[in-house]
Design a protein around this motif. Sequence first.
Motif, PDB file in Angstrom:
ATOM      1  N   PRO A   1       0.840  -1.203   0.000  1.00 36.83           N
ATOM      2  CA  PRO A   1       0.000   0.000   0.000  1.00 36.83           C
ATOM      3  C   PRO A   1       0.875   1.253   0.000  1.00 36.83           C
TER       4      PRO A   1
ATOM      5  N   TRP B   1       1.695   4.677   1.522  1.00 35.53           N
ATOM      6  CA  TRP B   1       1.547   5.502   2.718  1.00 35.53           C
ATOM      7  C   TRP B   1       2.386   6.753   2.545  1.00 35.53           C
TER       8      TRP B   1
ATOM      9  N   ARG C   1      -3.059   6.633   3.933  1.00 36.36           N
ATOM     10  CA  ARG C   1      -2.991   5.659   2.846  1.00 36.36           C
ATOM     11  C   ARG C   1      -3.574   6.308   1.596  1.00 36.36           C
ATOM     12  N   TRP C   2      -2.893   6.126   0.468  1.00 37.09           N
ATOM     13  CA  TRP C   2      -3.270   6.717  -0.813  1.00 37.09           C
ATOM     14  C   TRP C   2      -3.490   5.609  -1.835  1.00 37.09           C
TER      15      TRP C   2
ATOM     16  N   GLY D   1       2.714   1.168  -3.717  1.00 41.47           N
ATOM     17  CA  GLY D   1       3.380   1.557  -2.489  1.00 41.47           C
ATOM     18  C   GLY D   1       4.815   1.984  -2.697  1.00 41.47           C
TER      19      GLY D   1
ATOM     20  N   ASP E   1       6.728   1.358   6.345  1.00 41.58           N
ATOM     21  CA  ASP E   1       5.734   1.651   5.309  1.00 41.58           C
ATOM     22  C   ASP E   1       6.274   2.576   4.219  1.00 41.58           C
TER      23      ASP E   1
ATOM     24  N   ASP F   1       6.956   5.774   4.348  1.00 40.00           N
ATOM     25  CA  ASP F   1       6.361   7.116   4.384  1.00 40.00           C
ATOM     26  C   ASP F   1       7.464   8.169   4.475  1.00 40.00           C
TER      27      ASP F   1
ATOM     28  N   HIS G   1       4.309   1.870  10.796  1.00 36.68           N
ATOM     29  CA  HIS G   1       3.753   3.000  10.055  1.00 36.68           C
ATOM     30  C   HIS G   1       4.402   4.296  10.519  1.00 36.68           C
TER      31      HIS G   1
END
Length: 164
Positions: A20, A22, A27-28, A32, A38, A40, A75
């Motif tokens: 995914p 992030w 979450r967009w 990913g 994650d 980010d 996250h």
Amino acid sequence: MRIGQGFDAHRFASRDAGKPLWLACLRWDGDGIEGDSDGDVAAHALIDALLSAARLGDIGTLFGVGSQSDGAGKHGAEMLQTTVDYLNEHGMRPSSASVVVIANRPKIGKRREEAERALSEAVGCDVSLTATTTDGMGFTGSGEGVAAIANALVEPVEPVRQEA
């Protein structure tokens, strides 16, 4: 008050990786970002800015590096909260922060306020978020990845005075 700056960049994961996306603690839609956590980059750049301002090292110092690190699988919001707790343990607290995302996607504009709220909640102070592209130049411009730059102000925590 003390100021710190942070930077992070990651490649987008392959479409078949099933990771995914992030970014800025949200979450967009879309593929990913590669990374042990994650991925980010907004949160990671902000972590480095906070730690830099407090003179407490960087994200690798706090979480380690690699798939077995303390940050693996976490996250960005959780990592930010851990960072703020670490700052507090060392007598510092975030005062203000700003993050710039550098990427062609995702488009930040429609979710900017939501992302600012998520980042601000995780850090405990106002965090502003802006975004830019590189007009087709470099790895972000070609769509290979995403980067972020962050600045943060931290200040000493006032000791609690006990009444006599």
